[in-house]
Structures are given as structure tokens and as C-alpha cells.
Design a protein around this motif. Sequence first.
Motif, PDB file in Angstrom:
ATOM      1  N   ARG A 127       0.838  -1.206   0.000  1.00  0.00           N
ATOM      2  CA  ARG A 127       0.000   0.000   0.000  1.00  0.00           C
ATOM      3  C   ARG A 127       0.874   1.257   0.000  1.00  0.00           C
ATOM      4  O   ARG A 127       0.574   2.226  -0.678  1.00  0.00           O
ATOM      5  CB  ARG A 127      -0.954  -0.014   1.187  1.00  0.00           C
ATOM      6  CG  ARG A 127      -1.922   1.129   1.209  1.00  0.00           C
ATOM      7  CD  ARG A 127      -2.863   1.091   0.000  1.00  0.00           C
ATOM      8  NE  ARG A 127      -3.826   2.172   0.087  1.00  0.00           N
ATOM      9  CZ  ARG A 127      -5.053   2.112  -0.371  1.00  0.00           C
ATOM     10  NH1 ARG A 127      -5.493   1.032  -0.980  1.00  0.00           N
ATOM     11  NH2 ARG A 127      -5.861   3.130  -0.240  1.00  0.00           N
ATOM     12  N   SER A 130       2.104   1.838  -3.391  1.00  0.00           N
ATOM     13  CA  SER A 130       1.064   2.333  -4.295  1.00  0.00           C
ATOM     14  C   SER A 130       0.898   3.851  -4.176  1.00  0.00           C
ATOM     15  O   SER A 130       0.479   4.512  -5.120  1.00  0.00           O
ATOM     16  CB  SER A 130      -0.277   1.629  -4.048  1.00  0.00           C
ATOM     17  OG  SER A 130      -0.914   2.135  -2.882  1.00  0.00           O
ATOM     18  N   GLU A 133       2.563   6.281  -6.715  1.00  0.00           N
ATOM     19  CA  GLU A 133       1.932   6.592  -8.002  1.00  0.00           C
ATOM     20  C   GLU A 133       1.356   8.001  -8.017  1.00  0.00           C
ATOM     21  O   GLU A 133       1.034   8.533  -9.074  1.00  0.00           O
ATOM     22  CB  GLU A 133       0.809   5.589  -8.291  1.00  0.00           C
ATOM     23  CG  GLU A 133       1.275   4.161  -8.386  1.00  0.00           C
ATOM     24  CD  GLU A 133       0.120   3.173  -8.404  1.00  0.00           C
ATOM     25  OE1 GLU A 133      -1.045   3.593  -8.578  1.00  0.00           O
ATOM     26  OE2 GLU A 133       0.403   1.970  -8.248  1.00  0.00           O
TER      27      GLU A 133
END
Length: 191
Positions: A127, A130, A133
Motif C-alpha cells: 500500500r 502504491s 503513483e
Amino acid sequence: MTSRVILISAAISEALREARFDDGSPVDAAGLRTARTAAAAGAVPAGSRLWVSPTPRCRQTAEALGLDDGVDAPELAGLDVGRWRGATLAEVSAKEPEAVARWLADPASAPHDGESVRAFCDRVAERLDSAAEFDGRTVAVVEPEVVRALVVRVLGAPEPAFWRVDVPPLTVTEFSGRAGRWNVRAGRPLA
């Protein structure tokens, strides 16, 4: 692109005061007061995205901090301790001393039929990566063990170090950088 992820550890609850494995208990009155005071003082960092661990304690903390528009982040849920949920470490140690010893010594072990520390660290690290991004800031209200797991992963520390990281309630830990290369600033009190 540099991303910033700011983790706020949840306010104190009765389970945390009693050193019980989380059982979904709510934030206690003192924890709510402290969180509301921090919000009123403008101490809560702003972000482009807000993630909230799906536990009642994290959701209540987010609301008390004025962060009630957060998105549930199931990947940032606390460590699943299976059948030990709601018990104290002392109670479990008295009933299952060998299982507790194995769990504390071996990060791949899950004698409680829940999640191993290794699997937990992997889950929350995914997580965090992520978040790379996105440009800008992500703020997340999470359980203390989520912060511990991410500190261990970001620093490349051995998994047994998970047990050596203390995360007090309502503290801020900040990660900046990008997937695969994060820096950490830990332990600033929110209030």
C-alpha cells in the motif's frame, strides 16, 4: 516524482490501555479529547488523499481530527491475530506459551490462525508503494502496528525489529520518496 505519506497513529482505546490484542474497541474519551484538541489547534497535516484503516478506532480518530472524508484502506488494517483477538498477551502466554514464543521469534509464524508478521509487513508495504503513483501528500490514520511494519520495511530492518518499534497514540510518522526508496521521519506528537 516525490511522494509524501503521513501516517497518524490512532488515538488511545481501552484495548490499548489494557495491552489487549485489538478487538474493535472504540477510542476512549481521553483519546477523543486529545484528537479534537489537535484538530482545533490546526496540528493535523493536510493531504491530497486520505486513507483510513477500517478499524473503529481509526475511523473515530479520523473523525475527531476532522478527517471524516477518508477512504477506507483495508490493506492498512491492523495485524490479524486470529483467535487471540481481545485477549492480553499475558493471558495468551499463560495458555499457549510455546505458540507465543514461536510467534515472537519467527516472523513467518501465525500460531493464532491469523496473519504472520511477515505477511502483514508485505501487505502494508504494498500500500505504501502504491502511494508512489501519486504526486503530493497522502495522509493515513492507522493502527500503531501499521507504522511499525512500514518503518521496518522502509529501513530494510530485519522483521524481528517489528517488536522493537514503539508508536504512541496520535503521533505522526512521515515517509517521503518513491517506491523502493523511502525516507522516514518518525514519532512527532500530533498535539
